[in-house]
Motif scaffolding. Structure first.
Motif, PDB file in Angstrom:
ATOM      1  N   ILE A 139       5.041   3.609   8.294  1.00 46.73           N
ATOM      2  CA  ILE A 139       4.873   2.251   8.859  1.00 46.73           C
ATOM      3  C   ILE A 139       5.276   1.189   7.825  1.00 46.73           C
ATOM      4  N   GLU A 177       0.221   5.374   0.131  1.00 51.59           N
ATOM      5  CA  GLU A 177      -0.765   6.456   0.253  1.00 51.59           C
ATOM      6  C   GLU A 177      -0.052   7.795   0.124  1.00 51.59           C
ATOM      7  N   LEU A 206       0.710  10.118   1.952  1.00 47.96           N
ATOM      8  CA  LEU A 206       0.786  10.333   3.396  1.00 47.96           C
ATOM      9  C   LEU A 206       2.259  10.363   3.767  1.00 47.96           C
ATOM     10  N   TYR A 219      -4.249  -3.355  12.690  1.00 46.68           N
ATOM     11  CA  TYR A 219      -2.874  -2.996  13.076  1.00 46.68           C
ATOM     12  C   TYR A 219      -2.645  -3.436  14.518  1.00 46.68           C
ATOM     13  N   PHE A 267       0.850  -1.189   0.000  1.00 44.79           N
ATOM     14  CA  PHE A 267       0.000   0.000   0.000  1.00 44.79           C
ATOM     15  C   PHE A 267       0.885   1.237   0.000  1.00 44.79           C
ATOM     16  N   GLN A 277       2.425   0.326   5.433  1.00 43.40           N
ATOM     17  CA  GLN A 277       2.484   0.622   4.021  1.00 43.40           C
ATOM     18  C   GLN A 277       3.818   0.132   3.481  1.00 43.40           C
ATOM     19  N   GLU A 317      -5.227  -3.544   4.642  1.00 37.77           N
ATOM     20  CA  GLU A 317      -4.313  -2.796   5.523  1.00 37.77           C
ATOM     21  C   GLU A 317      -4.026  -3.671   6.732  1.00 37.77           C
ATOM     22  N   HIS A 376      -9.218  -4.246   7.944  1.00 39.71           N
ATOM     23  CA  HIS A 376      -8.018  -3.491   8.323  1.00 39.71           C
ATOM     24  C   HIS A 376      -7.651  -3.852   9.757  1.00 39.71           C
ATOM     25  N   GLY A 392      -6.364   4.599   1.622  1.00 36.21           N
ATOM     26  CA  GLY A 392      -6.162   5.363   2.805  1.00 36.21           C
ATOM     27  C   GLY A 392      -7.092   6.575   2.956  1.00 36.21           C
ATOM     28  N   ASN A 393      -6.936   7.181   4.129  1.00 30.57           N
ATOM     29  CA  ASN A 393      -7.768   8.321   4.468  1.00 30.57           C
ATOM     30  C   ASN A 393      -7.657   9.429   3.418  1.00 30.57           C
ATOM     31  N   TRP A 401       1.928  -1.306  13.950  1.00 29.29           N
ATOM     32  CA  TRP A 401       1.919   0.171  13.900  1.00 29.29           C
ATOM     33  C   TRP A 401       2.082   0.664  15.339  1.00 29.29           C
ATOM     34  N   TRP A 449      -4.660  14.448   6.395  1.00 26.88           N
ATOM     35  CA  TRP A 449      -3.434  14.495   7.193  1.00 26.88           C
ATOM     36  C   TRP A 449      -2.974  15.926   7.460  1.00 26.88           C
ATOM     37  N   ASN A 507     -12.659   4.186   1.533  1.00 22.49           N
ATOM     38  CA  ASN A 507     -11.735   3.717   2.571  1.00 22.49           C
ATOM     39  C   ASN A 507     -12.311   3.987   3.945  1.00 22.49           C
ATOM     40  N   GLU A 508     -12.329   2.984   4.785  1.00 23.37           N
ATOM     41  CA  GLU A 508     -12.708   3.125   6.211  1.00 23.37           C
ATOM     42  C   GLU A 508     -13.861   4.122   6.401  1.00 23.37           C
TER      43      GLU A 508
HETATM   44  O1  AHR Z   1      -2.249   3.295   6.735  1.00 21.11           O
HETATM   45  C1  AHR Z   1      -2.462   4.496   7.428  1.00 21.11           C
HETATM   46  C2  AHR Z   1      -3.926   4.807   7.636  1.00 21.11           C
HETATM   47  O2  AHR Z   1      -4.495   3.829   8.466  1.00 21.11           O
HETATM   48  C3  AHR Z   1      -4.793   4.801   6.413  1.00 21.11           C
HETATM   49  O3  AHR Z   1      -4.814   6.022   5.763  1.00 21.11           O
HETATM   50  C4  AHR Z   1      -6.147   4.502   6.972  1.00 21.11           C
HETATM   51  O4  AHR Z   1      -6.962   3.823   6.051  1.00 21.11           O
HETATM   52  C5  AHR Z   1      -5.890   3.704   8.217  1.00 21.11           C
HETATM   53  O5  AHR Z   1      -6.588   4.172   9.295  1.00 21.11           O
END
Ligand code: AHR
Length: 503
Positions: free
Chosen positions: A354, A28, A30, A245, A26, A349, A293, A243, A72-73, A297, A98, A173-174
């Protein structure tokens, strides 16, 4: 001192063929994933398009089959049109996921070019936060339609005569998360996802679609969200996303290494919900899972950059330890155990955020501890997963009971005439004797026994000490009368590669 474990594998006891997309990742928009990670035009290794060649090499070596993009967000506020066309005309915009400034130097076409260079498919995500059906169907037309329509001809005018033919698409996403731009209730999302999916498929019937599951199994709406969303989308989607983590912020290593049992339970629960909806609808279709995902993390929850509107500030640049690599190994084994249901998964990612790969702006690249189990699984975990019968001593930890010290799976690659055993010894102080019954394969030999270990489970790789934790192939596995015997050192990741003779 050592403890004993056994494993039986038989080439006829199979779980499933591995979908190579299980080893996806992944990237993003970010932190420094895109800018400073894969793209840095002024970097000494940059190619003519601004892509870092050192990153290209490290990613190519992983043989990543698919990479999710652009979030991702981030995707929930992204207008894809801002990222195509002449770079000089692209706008710098405030990015609300972000709180950064997005320069839009890299967009869909650049990412498609880059993905080709590393040999990966793109898993595209569409914005169902601030946008909807129209933007999504136009994006499919732009990317996948050959020519003769406004959006496909626009792509051609941007220098891309051939369509990208992206096959896999995420519907947002989410969308259950309050942090998400344009977060929705399950009913709001389910309706929108269904209608968007329909329109996207009408543009390109060959695409595969992923509906958003919960952001994690810890969400209050978990399970109900999945059931409602699937109730509203079942016929239009192919996958449901998961998802998850994990971290060891409590500094309880035995408990942390047991977290893959949670992932296992999560997969089982979501599979059950999919099957509940299948039964309710009397459907013949079995929905597959996309764990798009997952990772360790440690800095989770540290939220957005303190100073707003910077361009690509460092974010979530976790440094991974030896024990994080063991956890990643256990997660990969867990994914393989569910290869009949989990057809896609993305370690989140890939670079700088991460991530198994780190870079410095203008400087070097180095590989984190977690790079290695991911590399080994991606390279040698292709073929058919075998259903093992395992006997291992167990332990209890703060959140788990009956945690086996041995976490293991094997993958049979008939074409190559190879079987690979992936095994983690979770024991923090004892060696684990492993005896694997491999009689069903006939005459075999050990090609290599690769081990990742370190006296210090908190050992890390850094820019100044990049080879502190690296695998060696001095493992002890040997064949002994239809059995493979090996001593797995404490807290170690092991890859035992076997050659089948007379194949
Ligand atoms: O991978 C980082 C973030 O984690 C992503 O943007 C989001 O989808 C998740 O909460």
């Amino acid at each position: 001192m050592s403890i004993k474990s056994t494993m039986l594998i038989d080439k006829n006891f199979t779980i499933s063929a591995v979908d190579p997309r299980l080893y996806g990742s992944f990237i993003e928009h970010l932190g420094r994933a895109v800018y400073g990670g894969i793209y840095e035009p002024n970097h000494p290794t940059a190619d003519e398009n601004g892509f870092r060649r050192d990153a290209l090499d490290a990613i190519r070596a992983l043989n990543v089959p698919i990479i999710r993009y652009p979030g991702g967000n981030f995707v929930s506020g992204y207008n894809w049109e801002d990222g195509v066309g002449p770079k000089a005309d692209r706008r710098r915009l405030l990015e609300l996921a972000w709180w950064t400034t997005e320069t839009n130097e890299v967009g869909t076409n650049e990412f498609a070019d880059w993905a080709k260079l590393v040999g990966s498919e793109v898993m595209m995500a569409v914005n169902l936060g601030t946008r909807g059906i129209d933007a999504a169907r136009n994006l499919v037309e732009y990317c996948n339609h050959p020519s003769g329509s406004y959006w496909s001809d626009l792509r051609i005018s941007h220098g891309y005569k051939e369509p990208h033919r992206f096959k896999t698409w995420c519907l947002g996403n989410e969308m259950d998360g309050p942090w998400q731009i344009g977060a929705k209730t399950a009913v709001e999302y389910g309706r929108l996802a269904n209608e968007t999916a329909k329109a996207m498929r009408w543009v390109d019937p060959t695409i595969e679609l992923v509906a958003c599951g919960s952001s994690s199994s810890g969400m209050d709406t978990f399970a109900e969200w999945e059931a409602t969303v699937l109730d509203l989308t079942y016929d239009q989607v192919d996958f449901l996303s998961l998802h998850t983590y994990y971290n060891n912020n409590e500094n309880d290593s035995s408990n942390f290494l047991a977290r893959s049992l949670d992932m296992d339970q999560f997969i089982q629960s979501v599979s059950a919900i999919c099957d509940y909806v299948k039964a309710k609808k009397r459907s013949k279709k079995k929905l597959m899972l996309s764990l798009d995902e997952w990772n360790v993390w440690n800095s989770i929850g540290s939220s957005r950059a303190e100073e707003r509107w910077q361009v690509a500030p460092p974010e979530f640049e976790d440094t991974y330890t030896m024990e994080d690599a063991l956890a990643v190994g256990c997660f990969l084994i867990t994914l393989l155990k569910h290869a009949d249901r989990v057809k896609m998964a993305c370690i989140a990612q890939l670079i700088n955020v991460i991530a198994p790969i780190m870079t410095e702006n203008g400087g070097p690249l180095w590989l984190q501890t977690t790079y290695y189990p991911y590399l080994h699984a991606s390279l040698y975990g292709r073929g058919t997963v075998l259903q093992p019968i395992i006997s291992s001593p167990k332990y209890d930890s703060k959140d788990f009971t009956d945690v086996p010290y041995l976490e293991a799976i094997s993958v049979y690659n008939e074409e190559q005439g190879e079987v690979t055993i992936f095994a983690v010894n979770r024991h923090l102080s004892e060696m684990l004797e492993l005896d694997v019954d491999v009689r069903s394969f006939g005459d075999i030999s050990v090609m290599e026994h690769v081990v990742l270990e370190n006296e210090d489970i908190k050992a890390v790789n850094t820019k100044s000490n990049p080879a502190n934790v690296v695998p060696h192939n001095r493992g002890t596995a040997k064949v002994d009368g239809g059995h493979v015997k090996a001593m797995l050192t404490k807290a170690s990741w092991n890859v035992i590669r076997l050659r089948i003779k007379n194949v």
